[in-house]
Design an enzyme around this catalytic site. Structure first.
Site, short mmCIF file in Angstrom:
data_model
loop_
_atom_site.label_atom_id
_atom_site.label_comp_id
_atom_site.label_asym_id
_atom_site.label_seq_id
_atom_site.Cartn_x
_atom_site.Cartn_y
_atom_site.Cartn_z
N SER A 33 25.23 29.04 42.42
CA SER A 33 25.78 27.76 42.52
C SER A 33 27.21 28.13 41.86
CB SER A 33 24.97 26.81 41.52
OG SER A 33 25.87 25.67 41.44
N SER A 105 19.62 29.64 48.57
CA SER A 105 18.74 30.46 49.10
C SER A 105 18.58 31.73 48.47
CB SER A 105 19.06 30.78 50.65
OG SER A 105 20.18 31.12 50.93
#
Length: 205
Positions: A33, A105
């Site tokens: 992130s 992912s």
């Protein structure tokens, strides 16, 4: 699992590609992130669209609020989230659209499933799958933290947050490896575009 279904052949991918004058592929962005995945994917989408290529971006905003709104962030839900995204990306790629996926992912096994789905695609040959690792240190990602997620994770407000309380398994053999602390968005777009052109997935322009 449904058992009373049969594959129905229609246009081949080669025929569709000839009619649309374009090849399909999936460009799979992965990284922590705040690594810059979505920013680069947005810029690449705009760049390819500007040059007349059918392109569509899948990310948390248009998947987590719709198709996958029933999923949380447990390892099992993350696995199902990526499986569904991979299936949708494969459909876009099979339609001769360039699918751009921008998701953390975090697990190697899930990304391998996505790759294998493209390798096993019906109707002609395997679909091109290009993994793009947007590499950043947790420390640098925390400094960016545009949504304040790392701060909340450190405070225990977000459970199973990748890089803090949940693991991120970095790719070992990504087709493209971009260090976002050292590479600008514009430079990243050039690198990815060049790769796609060198593999004759898109024309030179």
């Amino acid at each position: 699992m449904a058992t009373n279904i049969t594959w129905h052949n229609g246009l081949t991918r080669a025929e569709r590609s000839e009619l649309r004058k374009q090849k399909g592929a999936t460009v799979w962005f992965t990284g922590l992130s705040a690594s810059g995945k979505s920013t680069i994917a947005v810029a690449l989408e705009q760049h390819l669209l500007k040059h007349g290529l059918a392109t569509y971006r899948l990310d948390g905003d248009n998947v987590r609020f719709g198709l996958n709104k029933d999923l949380g962030f447990s390892p099992k839900d993350r696995e199902e989230n990526i499986r569904r995204i991979a299936e949708v990306a494969k459909l876009f790629a099979d339609s001769t659209t360039i699918a751009l996926t921008s998701f953390i992912s975090p697990y190697k096994a899930d990304r391998q499933i996505a790759r294998d789905l493209h390798a096993d695609a019906k109707n002609d040959t395997a679909l091109p799958f290009v993994e793009v690792f947007i590499d950043i240190s947790v420390e640098a990602a925390e400094k960016r933290d545009p949504k304040g997620l790392y701060k909340k994770a450190r405070a225990g407000e977000i459970k199973e947050f990748t890089g803090i309380s949940a693991p991120y398994e970095a790719p070992e053999k990504a087709e493209i490896h971009i260090h976002s602390e050292k590479t600008s968005v514009e430079e990243a777009v050039v690198i990815i575009t060049q790769y796609l052109q060198d593999r004759e997935l898109i024309p030179r322009f």
